[in-house]
Design an enzyme around this catalytic site. Structure first.
Site, PDB file in Angstrom:
ATOM      1  N   LEU A 131       0.857  -1.183   0.000  1.00 27.22           N
ATOM      2  CA  LEU A 131       0.000   0.000   0.000  1.00 27.22           C
ATOM      3  C   LEU A 131       0.891   1.230   0.000  1.00 27.22           C
ATOM      4  O   LEU A 131       1.774   1.369   0.850  1.00 27.22           O
ATOM      5  CB  LEU A 131      -0.899   0.019   1.242  1.00 27.22           C
ATOM      6  CG  LEU A 131      -1.745   1.290   1.443  1.00 27.22           C
ATOM      7  CD1 LEU A 131      -2.747   1.466   0.311  1.00 27.22           C
ATOM      8  CD2 LEU A 131      -2.463   1.257   2.801  1.00 27.22           C
ATOM      9  N   GLN A 181      -2.597  14.205 -10.396  1.00 23.59           N
ATOM     10  CA  GLN A 181      -1.738  13.056 -10.130  1.00 23.59           C
ATOM     11  C   GLN A 181      -2.459  11.745 -10.396  1.00 23.59           C
ATOM     12  O   GLN A 181      -1.868  10.794 -10.909  1.00 23.59           O
ATOM     13  CB  GLN A 181      -1.233  13.096  -8.688  1.00 23.59           C
ATOM     14  CG  GLN A 181      -0.195  14.173  -8.434  1.00 23.59           C
ATOM     15  CD  GLN A 181       0.384  14.083  -7.034  1.00 23.59           C
ATOM     16  OE1 GLN A 181      -0.233  13.550  -6.126  1.00 23.59           O
ATOM     17  NE2 GLN A 181       1.579  14.617  -6.865  1.00 23.59           N
ATOM     18  N   CYS A 184      13.495  26.250   0.934  1.00 23.99           N
ATOM     19  CA  CYS A 184      13.673  24.853   1.347  1.00 23.99           C
ATOM     20  C   CYS A 184      15.144  24.444   1.289  1.00 23.99           C
ATOM     21  O   CYS A 184      15.655  23.789   2.215  1.00 23.99           O
ATOM     22  CB  CYS A 184      12.835  23.940   0.465  1.00 23.99           C
ATOM     23  SG  CYS A 184      11.051  24.135   0.674  1.00 23.99           S
TER      24      CYS A 184
END
Length: 412
Positions: A181, A211, A374
């Site tokens: 999963l 997506q 970031c």
């Protein structure tokens, strides 16, 4: 300059006067102002103040910084170094904010809503449904939107992304007998890679419309429809029992109020002898209580309602609501710095194409700042990224020696 702008400017200069590492050079109306001692091993950056309208925004913290930059009120030739200077000079501010945390907590709870299924889809759409064309130009051909793994010097970004996929599959010891999963499909890359290289079955889920469509198309193109099932379900409504579970940088969208729910769900979906790999961007434990519900630049402009867990928070959740134990941990933070450098270079190289596709200048500036923000955060370790291997009580195998992990004691 208005009186309000002048007052805000004085306050910003007062804060900048406390810079004790690195050096910031501010240019405004032909004048130059220097803050910080500098040094060969310290970051240095230049800021050009284009409009006095920047000053009132800058006193609002990182979200104001982002708004002022998006509006073109200030600029810098090296955004990453600028954010690094901010990162290395926040220790004193962090201490004050931690001291005030008990006062802030009630307001955090009032301001921060739980991320319901409906809200989660809205938040995910605002980031991941901006158009696949954007991500195709920023990422490498694998379309991996998580830290790559530069296992060997000189690797391309695509090679490093594949190396990360291999690292993940090896840690999970995937084989034809496994049903995996995946929570957070991305564009279907891991699911297809695991199916084609390990022969395992994969059920993968995403709540991003773009997506979902792209991942299903990728599965069809790879000819693994008999092995991979792509669903559009929220993680909380998933059913079934699985041998292995993987989640690559999806937990950041869960929200701090639902970390327990996420880990409980993962534990419930695994068989008694199951194994899970979590790749998570984490926050410094000392900043978590302050930052988890803050109106930061990232939460305001990039990832609505997002929240980075800390390693301590992850451990607490595992102990409180699951029977999972941490059996391995690997820090990938330096690899994310390099990954972001590649993404930023790809993004800059595609600015002309992106503009033609409708991504206007304010959007481009927000994303340029986001990537630099970031990169600087990882470079100065204000944020980190790690792969955690989590095991159910019935798991008895040993992690392969070929994957470099730091072994930890079982979660109490």
């Amino acid at each position: 300059m208005t009186r309000g702008q002048a007052a805000a400017r004085r306050l910003v200069f007062l804060l900048l006067s406390r810079v004790h590492r690195g050096q910031l050079i501010v240019h405004e109306d032909g004048r130059e102002f220097r803050f910080g001692p500098g040094g060969d091993d310290e970051p240095s950056a230049v800021v050009h103040v284009v409009s006095p309208r920047a000053w009132p925004l800058l006193v609002r913290g990182s979200s104001g910084l982002g708004r002022a930059y998006a509006d073109g009120h200030w600029d810098s030739p090296d955004l990453t170094s600028l954010i690094r200077i901010a990162a290395v000079n926040t220790a004193e501010l962090d201490a004050v904010r931690r001291w005030a945390t008990p006062v802030r907590v009630p307001f955090q709870r009032l301001r921060s809503r739980r991320v319901t299924e409906r809200q989660g889809r809205t938040d995910i759409s605002r980031h991941y449904d901006l158009g696949t064309a954007l991500f195709e130009r920023m990422l490498d051909p694998t379309m991996m939107y998580s830290s790559a793994y530069f296992a060997d010097p000189g690797m391309t970004l695509e090679e490093a992304s594949i190396a990360k996929l291999e690292l993940t599959c090896d840690k999970l010891e995937l084989g034809p007998a496994d049903h995996v999963l995946e929570i957070g499909s991305g564009w279907g890359t891991f699911a297809v890679h695991a199916a084609t290289t390990r022969g395992c079955r994969v059920t993968t889920t995403t709540i991003s419309a773009d997506q979902l469509e792209h991942a299903r198309a990728r599965v069809r193109a790879a000819g693994v429809e008999h092995l991979v099932t792509v669903v559009g379900q929220d993680y909380r409504v998933l059913a079934g029992s699985y041998d292995k579970l993987v989640s690559l940088e999806m937990i950041e969208a869960v929200g701090w109020r639902d970390f327990d729910t996420f880990f409980r769900t993962c534990s419930d979906r695994l068989k008694p002898e199951g194994l899970m790999l979590l790749q998570a961007i984490t926050m410094d434990d000392r900043a978590y209580a302050v930052e988890k519900a803050s109106r930061s630049f990232i939460r305001t402009f990039v990832f609505p309602n997002g929240c980075l867990p800390s390693l301590t928070v992850i451990q607490r959740c595992l102990a409180a609501v699951t029977d999972l134990s941490v059996v391995g941990l690997q820090d990938l933070t330096p690899h994310y710095v390099e990954t972001l450098r590649h993404w930023r270079a790809n993004f800059e190289a595609a600015l002309g194409e992106l503009e033609a596709l409708g991504y206007d200048d304010p959007f481009q500036r927000i994303w340029r700042l986001y990537l630099a923000y970031c990169e600087a955060g990882f470079a100065e370790r204000r944020i980190s990224v790690a792969q955690c291997v989590l095991a159910k009580p019935g798991w008895r195998a040993a992690l392969p020696e070929s994957v470099a992990v730091v072994r930890l004691a079982a979660t109490a």
